[in-house]
Design a protein around this motif. Structure first.
Motif, short mmCIF file in Angstrom:
data_model
loop_
_atom_site.label_atom_id
_atom_site.label_comp_id
_atom_site.label_asym_id
_atom_site.label_seq_id
_atom_site.Cartn_x
_atom_site.Cartn_y
_atom_site.Cartn_z
N LEU A 115 -5.09 3.43 6.06
CA LEU A 115 -4.39 2.38 5.33
C LEU A 115 -4.28 1.14 6.19
CD1 LEU A 115 -1.53 4.52 3.74
CD2 LEU A 115 -3.66 3.77 2.68
N HIS A 122 0.82 -1.22 0.00
CA HIS A 122 0.00 0.00 0.00
C HIS A 122 0.85 1.27 0.00
CE1 HIS A 122 -3.22 -2.79 0.92
NE2 HIS A 122 -2.53 -3.21 1.96
N LEU A 153 0.01 4.53 -1.66
CA LEU A 153 -1.13 5.28 -1.11
C LEU A 153 -0.76 6.04 0.16
CD1 LEU A 153 -3.85 2.47 -1.47
CD2 LEU A 153 -3.39 4.35 -3.05
#
Length: 218
Positions: A55, A45, A48
């Protein structure tokens, strides 16, 4: 594959997400602008890291979105001579930010995997004024009291035991209530009792072990 310019993404996060949410404290903005988030985000991730979203972390936990973390940091009003107890280390990002604003930070984390992850992330950045302890907040006992306590997960009601960690004259930031509308408060602790200051509404996941018991409906 497009390479992300994380420094540019970090600047945009501060200017387009955090500042517009009334986070204007110069020290806090400086920390957010210079502390990389991406090393604290699990690899799948990482692209992001600077988006306006929670998250996923291991053990079903989350890294809170930047605006929430920025608002928390500003509300704490951390001073260079203060010590902090953080409840919920996660991946260690907020811990790292607080370590830049306060004298030292003790962070407790219920999940062993996250405690190790947070500790490794902080060590990798040569952050020396933090101690990460693998412990459940609801059974954690210490004779030490702190100027500031920061609880990074929500609770249904404020546990009285948490207030015992706060020095007289100190404060605790905690999110209380029921989803989807929770209240972030600053509890000011004094020898004569405590005073609750309402800060802002939010909706974050519950601290492990702090979710309300579902009501039984006939």
């Amino acid at each position: 594959m497009t390479m992300i310019d994380y420094a540019e993404a970090r600047d945009l996060m501060v200017e387009q997400q955090v500042r517009p949410w009334n986070v204007l404290d110069a020290r806090v903005l400086d920390v957010l602008a210079t502390m990389p988030r991406e090393p604290f985000v699990p690899a799948p991730h990482r692209n992001l890291a600077y988006t306006d979203s929670n998250l996923p972390l291991p053990q079903g936990q989350v890294m809170l979105k930047p605006v929430i973390q920025g608002r928390m940091l500003q509300s704490l009003l951390l001073q260079p001579d203060e010590d902090v107890l953080e409840v919920g280390t996660g991946s260690g990002y907020l811990t790292a930010c607080m370590s830049r604003l306060a004298r030292d930070v003790v962070s407790i984390e219920k999940h062993a995997e996250l405690a190790e992850l947070g500790r490794a992330n902080l060590t990798a950045r040569a952050i020396a004024n933090v101690e990460v302890i693998h412990a459940d907040a609801f059974s954690y006992r210490t004779a030490r009291q702190f100027d500031v306590v920061c609880v990074t997960g929500a609770v249904d009601t404020i546990p009285m035991a948490f207030l015992e960690w706060v020095k007289p004259g100190g404060r605790m930031l905690i999110v209380r209530g029921r989803s989807p509308v929770m209240e972030t408060v600053l509890v000011h602790v004094d020898v004569n009792g405590s005073r609750i200051e309402s800060l802002f509404e939010t909706d974050i996941p519950y601290l492990a072990g702090a979710a309300p018991v579902p009501a039984f409906e006939f």
